[in-house]
Design a protein around this motif. Sequence first.
Motif, PDB file in Angstrom:
ATOM      1  N   ALA A   3      -1.850  -6.989  14.388  1.00  0.00           N
ATOM      2  CA  ALA A   3      -3.192  -6.444  14.271  1.00  0.00           C
ATOM      3  C   ALA A   3      -3.200  -4.963  13.921  1.00  0.00           C
ATOM      4  N   GLN A   4      -2.093  -4.281  14.128  1.00  0.00           N
ATOM      5  CA  GLN A   4      -2.023  -2.857  13.810  1.00  0.00           C
ATOM      6  C   GLN A   4      -2.231  -2.646  12.314  1.00  0.00           C
ATOM      7  N   THR A   5      -3.085  -1.716  11.965  1.00  0.00           N
ATOM      8  CA  THR A   5      -3.326  -1.395  10.562  1.00  0.00           C
ATOM      9  C   THR A   5      -2.555  -0.145  10.206  1.00  0.00           C
ATOM     10  N   LEU A   6      -1.815  -0.223   9.123  1.00  0.00           N
ATOM     11  CA  LEU A   6      -1.074   0.926   8.633  1.00  0.00           C
ATOM     12  C   LEU A   6      -1.751   1.444   7.381  1.00  0.00           C
ATOM     13  N   ILE A   7      -1.973   2.734   7.336  1.00  0.00           N
ATOM     14  CA  ILE A   7      -2.576   3.341   6.157  1.00  0.00           C
ATOM     15  C   ILE A   7      -1.514   4.210   5.504  1.00  0.00           C
ATOM     16  N   LEU A   8      -1.103   3.800   4.313  1.00  0.00           N
ATOM     17  CA  LEU A   8      -0.073   4.524   3.580  1.00  0.00           C
ATOM     18  C   LEU A   8      -0.560   4.801   2.166  1.00  0.00           C
ATOM     19  N   VAL A   9      -0.128   5.911   1.620  1.00  0.00           N
ATOM     20  CA  VAL A   9      -0.419   6.223   0.230  1.00  0.00           C
ATOM     21  C   VAL A   9       0.727   5.674  -0.604  1.00  0.00           C
ATOM     22  N   VAL A  10       0.412   4.846  -1.597  1.00  0.00           N
ATOM     23  CA  VAL A  10       1.433   4.257  -2.454  1.00  0.00           C
ATOM     24  C   VAL A  10       1.775   5.255  -3.550  1.00  0.00           C
ATOM     25  N   ASP A  11       2.990   5.783  -3.478  1.00  0.00           N
ATOM     26  CA  ASP A  11       3.419   6.768  -4.464  1.00  0.00           C
ATOM     27  C   ASP A  11       4.788   6.453  -5.055  1.00  0.00           C
ATOM     28  N   GLY A  12       5.375   5.326  -4.647  1.00  0.00           N
ATOM     29  CA  GLY A  12       6.672   4.939  -5.184  1.00  0.00           C
ATOM     30  C   GLY A  12       7.850   5.638  -4.529  1.00  0.00           C
ATOM     31  N   ILE A  13       7.589   6.437  -3.524  1.00  0.00           N
ATOM     32  CA  ILE A  13       8.644   7.177  -2.843  1.00  0.00           C
ATOM     33  C   ILE A  13       8.750   6.671  -1.409  1.00  0.00           C
ATOM     34  N   SER A  14       9.968   6.406  -0.962  1.00  0.00           N
ATOM     35  CA  SER A  14      10.179   5.988   0.423  1.00  0.00           C
ATOM     36  C   SER A  14      10.299   7.228   1.294  1.00  0.00           C
TER      37      SER A  14
END
Length: 56
Positions: A3-14
């Motif tokens: 149920a945890q929501t993760l908000i990440l910016v997709v930029d192609g970098i780990s």
Amino acid sequence: MWAQTLILVVDGISGPDTIQAAKTFQTKAKLAADCKVGPMTKAAIKQALANKGQGG
């Protein structure tokens, strides 16, 4: 469990957020938290997404 929501910016970098998200997911899925998205992690992601679609 997922149920945890993760908000990440997709930029192609780990970066550190991506690495932490992968390790957190792997730990919750009872996988080795090595941040490598191999066959077992991919299968667990697919299962988590399928469960999410079913309300789980």
